[in-house]
Enzyme design. Sequence first.
Site, PDB file in Angstrom:
ATOM      1  N   ASP A 164       0.835  -1.206   0.000  1.00 27.96           N
ATOM      2  CA  ASP A 164       0.000   0.000   0.000  1.00 27.96           C
ATOM      3  C   ASP A 164       0.868   1.254   0.000  1.00 27.96           C
ATOM      4  OD1 ASP A 164      -2.281  -1.622   0.175  1.00 27.96           O
ATOM      5  OD2 ASP A 164      -2.218  -1.624   2.360  1.00 27.96           O
TER       6      ASP A 164
ATOM      7  N   GLY B 119       3.066  -2.584  12.455  1.00 24.85           N
ATOM      8  CA  GLY B 119       1.704  -2.776  11.956  1.00 24.85           C
ATOM      9  C   GLY B 119       1.434  -1.957  10.714  1.00 24.85           C
TER      10      GLY B 119
END
Length: 334
Positions: free
Chosen positions: A257, A292
């Site tokens: 992403d 994360g």
Amino acid sequence: MSGSSIVTLTMNPALDITTDADEVRPTSKIRCVADRCDPGGGGINVARFAHVLGASVSAVCTAGGPAGARLVELLTASGVANIAVPIRGSTRESFTVNERTTGLQYRFVLPGPALTLAEQAQCLDVLRSAAASAEFVVASGSLPPGVAPDFYQRVAAVCRDAGARLILDSSGGGLAHMRGGVFVLKPSVRELRECFGHPLKTESEQLAAARELIERGVTEAVVVSLGADGALLVTRRESLRFSAIPVHAVSGVGAGDAMVAAITVGLSRGWPLREAVRYGIAAAAAKLLTVGTSAYVRADVERYFGMVAMPSEISEVPEAVQPSGAPEMQPCLD
């Protein structure tokens, strides 16, 4: 939300929970520490990362239940403009556990809520309004249960009518059923293999698969992310190989992403696609340093950008790749 040059679409967002544990063992209670929550899902991650790079970006996503409310709260707090389409089901959660003793990472991802036809239509209506003022639309992430596998083709039609260029990063049916209307397609090599039903073990086979998508009119360009091996860029005019930047990774979550976000930001600045891909590789490297799906630091992206080597040209590309067991080229496209 009006006026953003980049709009992202996330049909199946997730509230990302990340935590650490000393050891992960079956049938035992795993005592976790240092948990954090981030708004996640492909398009949401792209919006957050593009925002950090200074882009004008807005996020369209679905949201339902307490997890959806928390996701929107976190997304808004990050400074990203957003429109959340309310849904009857509850937004999914994903759970990542970093095992301290081994450095291994365990990721648990739920399928997400089923969307009704009315909810899907509302998503397209909201996107249509947002895309009217956008230069780029990024559709990223998996499709939730209940959504037809050709949904992203409908998104492409919305982008075409709005005059926005579509950047697509999806796996499974979302990629398999695309027939056209994509400006840049960004599959990982695994997703490309799934689409063609072929191992695509060599670079030549990967290039041929990417070129096949271009020749069929699915997309104008393909960027294949190869993880630690870098990336490939294929257009009608050229095939380029990009090297990755070696870093000590904290987490690989969201690196793809990050690449999409930086590529889109680079294009929105008027850069050539090859320069935008270099920026994407720098952003992916910077994302590997974070926990994360937390956002990277812009200074890290800019620093790594100066370290990304210029791509090398690939002179020879085979004409086609045959899927296993098929008599002729039949990738998973309608």
